[in-house]
Scaffold this motif. Sequence first.
Motif, PDB file in Angstrom:
ATOM      1  N   SER A 154      78.856  42.020  18.453  1.00  0.00           N
ATOM      2  CA  SER A 154      77.565  42.326  18.217  1.00  0.00           C
ATOM      3  C   SER A 154      77.705  43.268  16.829  1.00  0.00           C
ATOM      4  O   SER A 154      76.568  43.851  16.488  1.00  0.00           O
ATOM      5  CB  SER A 154      77.126  43.692  19.257  1.00  0.00           C
ATOM      6  N   ASP A 155      78.475  43.369  15.988  1.00  0.00           N
ATOM      7  CA  ASP A 155      78.772  43.906  14.783  1.00  0.00           C
ATOM      8  C   ASP A 155      77.906  43.201  13.783  1.00  0.00           C
ATOM      9  O   ASP A 155      77.484  43.955  12.891  1.00  0.00           O
ATOM     10  CB  ASP A 155      80.074  44.025  14.375  1.00  0.00           C
ATOM     11  N   GLY A 156      77.563  41.941  14.002  1.00  0.00           N
ATOM     12  CA  GLY A 156      76.938  41.368  13.157  1.00  0.00           C
ATOM     13  C   GLY A 156      77.290  40.950  11.694  1.00  0.00           C
ATOM     14  O   GLY A 156      76.688  41.505  10.612  1.00  0.00           O
ATOM     15  N   CYS A 157      78.658  40.708  11.236  1.00  0.00           N
ATOM     16  CA  CYS A 157      78.940  40.641   9.960  1.00  0.00           C
ATOM     17  C   CYS A 157      78.264  39.425   9.350  1.00  0.00           C
ATOM     18  O   CYS A 157      77.901  38.385   9.843  1.00  0.00           O
ATOM     19  CB  CYS A 157      80.384  40.189  10.273  1.00  0.00           C
ATOM     20  N   GLU A 158      77.915  39.886   7.850  1.00  0.00           N
ATOM     21  CA  GLU A 158      77.355  38.815   7.230  1.00  0.00           C
ATOM     22  C   GLU A 158      78.634  37.879   6.631  1.00  0.00           C
ATOM     23  O   GLU A 158      79.856  38.533   6.247  1.00  0.00           O
ATOM     24  CB  GLU A 158      76.765  39.392   5.986  1.00  0.00           C
ATOM     25  N   MET A 159      78.539  36.681   6.454  1.00  0.00           N
ATOM     26  CA  MET A 159      79.458  35.691   6.139  1.00  0.00           C
ATOM     27  C   MET A 159      78.914  34.610   5.101  1.00  0.00           C
ATOM     28  O   MET A 159      77.544  34.425   5.047  1.00  0.00           O
ATOM     29  CB  MET A 159      80.087  35.307   7.266  1.00  0.00           C
ATOM     30  N   SER A 160      79.833  33.723   4.519  1.00  0.00           N
ATOM     31  CA  SER A 160      79.341  32.688   3.764  1.00  0.00           C
ATOM     32  C   SER A 160      80.060  31.593   4.414  1.00  0.00           C
ATOM     33  O   SER A 160      81.123  31.582   4.514  1.00  0.00           O
ATOM     34  CB  SER A 160      79.683  32.776   2.171  1.00  0.00           C
ATOM     35  N   LEU A 161      79.059  30.549   4.980  1.00  0.00           N
ATOM     36  CA  LEU A 161      79.562  29.226   5.431  1.00  0.00           C
ATOM     37  C   LEU A 161      79.850  28.311   4.195  1.00  0.00           C
ATOM     38  O   LEU A 161      78.770  27.954   3.785  1.00  0.00           O
ATOM     39  CB  LEU A 161      78.530  28.805   6.619  1.00  0.00           C
ATOM     40  N   GLY A 162      80.910  27.906   4.235  1.00  0.00           N
ATOM     41  CA  GLY A 162      81.397  27.001   3.268  1.00  0.00           C
ATOM     42  C   GLY A 162      81.210  25.567   3.889  1.00  0.00           C
ATOM     43  O   GLY A 162      82.004  25.267   4.833  1.00  0.00           O
ATOM     44  N   SER A 163      80.111  24.450   3.471  1.00  0.00           N
ATOM     45  CA  SER A 163      80.148  23.263   4.257  1.00  0.00           C
ATOM     46  C   SER A 163      80.313  22.061   3.309  1.00  0.00           C
ATOM     47  O   SER A 163      80.108  22.282   2.040  1.00  0.00           O
ATOM     48  CB  SER A 163      78.884  23.092   4.947  1.00  0.00           C
ATOM     49  N   ARG A 164      80.995  20.805   3.704  1.00  0.00           N
ATOM     50  CA  ARG A 164      80.976  20.117   2.841  1.00  0.00           C
ATOM     51  C   ARG A 164      80.412  18.615   3.656  1.00  0.00           C
ATOM     52  O   ARG A 164      80.929  18.358   4.722  1.00  0.00           O
ATOM     53  CB  ARG A 164      82.208  19.647   2.245  1.00  0.00           C
TER      54      ARG A 164
END
Length: 763
Positions: A229-239
């Motif tokens: 529930s902390d809801g960290c923001e993140m970057s999803l790296g996809s290819r």
Amino acid sequence: MATEVIKVSVNSKEFEVPKGARLIDVCRDKGFDIPSFCYYSDLALQASCRMCLVRIEKMPKLQTSCTIICTDGMVVTTQSEEIEKAQRSMLEFLLANHPLDCPVCDRGGECELQEMTFDWGGLEERFTEKKNYQPERYLSPMVANDPQRCILCKRCTRVCDEWMGEDAIEAGGRGANTVIGTYGGWLDCSQCGNCIEVCPTGTLLDATYRHQARPWELAQTISTCGYCSDGCEMSLGSRAGELMRIVARDRYVNGHNGEFLCIKGRFGHPFVNHEARLRTPLIRYKKGGKLIPATWDEAIRHAAEKLKAVTDANGPDALAVVGSPRITNEANYALYKFATEVAGTNNYAATDAFSLKPFFDNLGAALATHRDIRYAKTILLIGGEPEELQPLTGKQIRQAVSNGAAKLLIVNSTPIRLVEHAAQFIHIRPGTENAVVWALGNITNGTAAAQKLGIDANELAALRQTITATEGDLVIMFGGELDAAAQVVVAQLTSIFRADNRRVLLHPLPLFNNSVGAHDMGLMNGAMSAAELLDAAGNSVRAMYVAGSFLPAHLKGREEALAKLDFLVVQELFETDTTAFADVVLPAASFAEVDGTFTNNDGLVQRVRQSIPPVHQAKPDWMITAALAAELGKDFGFQMSASTVFREIGERIPAYAGLRYPVLKDESNPVQARYKIVEPRDLSPELDELRKAVEALPDTGNKLSVTPKVGHELFKISTLTDKVSQFHLLAAGNPRPDTVRVSPLYQITVDAKLEREVAVSGD
Ligand code: SF4
Ligand code: SF4
Ligand code: SF4
Ligand code: FES
């Protein structure tokens, strides 16, 4: 009180800055580039790399701007031949021992040393001495290490100590032979990977993604974590449709968690492209038969016909609609709308571990953000174990104490790890958390409560005294141990403890990424909880439409409940104990495949963004619900767009009034839902209820004396973490492999069939 302002001149331009500001921050804030390696905002100063040099008038030598606090009238130069020469020399030294292997380094393309060398480095390498070779190795199943690339900035050791409170890595050796290492050669820690994140070079590396992709091949999508529930923001790296890695690296994301992620957020994503994902809709045509692949049209039509038959025969309340604290607000809203506008049933719920409805219905103050926690003066934690279940909250508490001198007051039946940071730890008997709330809400009954808690009444008096002596922010947090009446009292404690010089803020600790959102979307307003719906299965409840799965805790002792239903529709990512009884299974898209929002324990409404197309034939949950509604004759008008769903949420849910996706687009400026603050009210009914419950508690009982080991919750295997091979090694006790030169995955086999305790945060 207004902040005092002083005048500083940087490169001949005058600025007014707050008194006490750090020079490196001021220069950067005003647009002057200052290179640095060891400086890291909000960590203890290291001052070792000497890249941040500036010239300050009247000071004899170049100064490190990271160690200088601005003074009135200070005249600073950040760029000159002298400064640049010194910086180039520092870089030359750093590179003297650095291998030139950027083409095979995972950090190549996003390495601060590489960038700095392009910007401030010399073109020639004058050192011709043999480099001090150090072989590559693994420090744990999650952390790989190439020691020769280290520039000894010690960001890693500081985050491990200050953010994680673990002190698991340290610099060992001397001079040119100094390397960052572990105690005992193997990392026995929470495996958060934050040391990897903040490492400016390719010294510490994500062992689960090693040599899989180059950073420039990855499409970066900013989104929100789907675990706690902390809801960290993140970057999803996809290819090419595959989710390759997750980082919180500052260059991509600028969320409320900074560069912090925990093990689950960072490494727990392989379930997204896992081969066990459901591929097509499935229909079980007769009870006890097999699930047979079907088209979407067939499955939706079949589900709609059967659900309608059940409600036609038994009335609308025979159908239960069950949402999930894991899926988006849009998905849960669609389910709520389905329950109330299509099915017309009073039986709807979410599969959460506990409901926050009593808390939100009586909210006496604003929710504390994670930033509020970091800068709080006093933090009261009742129950819960944030370091394992809400790790960002755990980090903020530790920093509030270590870097901000906050007073931490812990009331817990277990001596959790955070106790070592506590100014006061009230060690209570298991199951007596409500008694503390009763005592706090009812000034006269300290002695009676203390008896049940197994403590001295003076401990409660001292707790109250610290709280009432607080000048600044008091943050009150609570875990899932509190029952409904205690939640009401906590929500209203603000009226007791608020003062002119004190702000009281509240911070619930629900377990799931969208527990708060599931509440906000109305799913906790139904006639029964998820467990009660299971108890009613086969009796008043004849059919269910479930998004996600029931928690193991719900199903425990009710293993046969779902088998009693006439009809069960489940939308899920994988086959689970819930789909095992389903008559129709619909493949749902994961958080990486959808647009939407989650609401965290701060009440921050944060964007979930599609990183890859839905795998196989999966569809977003809200879209599946809208298709089922359409088949039953109701057009939701969502027009195949998550933003349309959210617009309706903004129109209908008061706390989300006026919210639209464009309002949520800036991660550095998060938006908090506007919950209604309830006026102070008479708490006699709840206090009376608590009194009776407390009086029924035994007067004696043992206490838990053992501090649980790091990772005892984090490493437990759930439906999602089960898909990460490395988690199985950790769950098996993180055995040290024969050699650290080869990934432990290739050396240690763990029997996945071993029976293990399930995670509290579920299936
Ligand atoms: S993974 Fe986390 S806890 Fe382990 S050494 Fe790195 S920073 Fe410390
Ligand atoms: S391992 Fe990375 S973060 Fe740690 S000291 Fe070396 S370069 Fe700095
Ligand atoms: S702390 Fe919670 S939200 Fe943040 S990365 Fe970990 S699981 Fe995700
Ligand atoms: S950033 Fe100032 S000495 Fe390293």
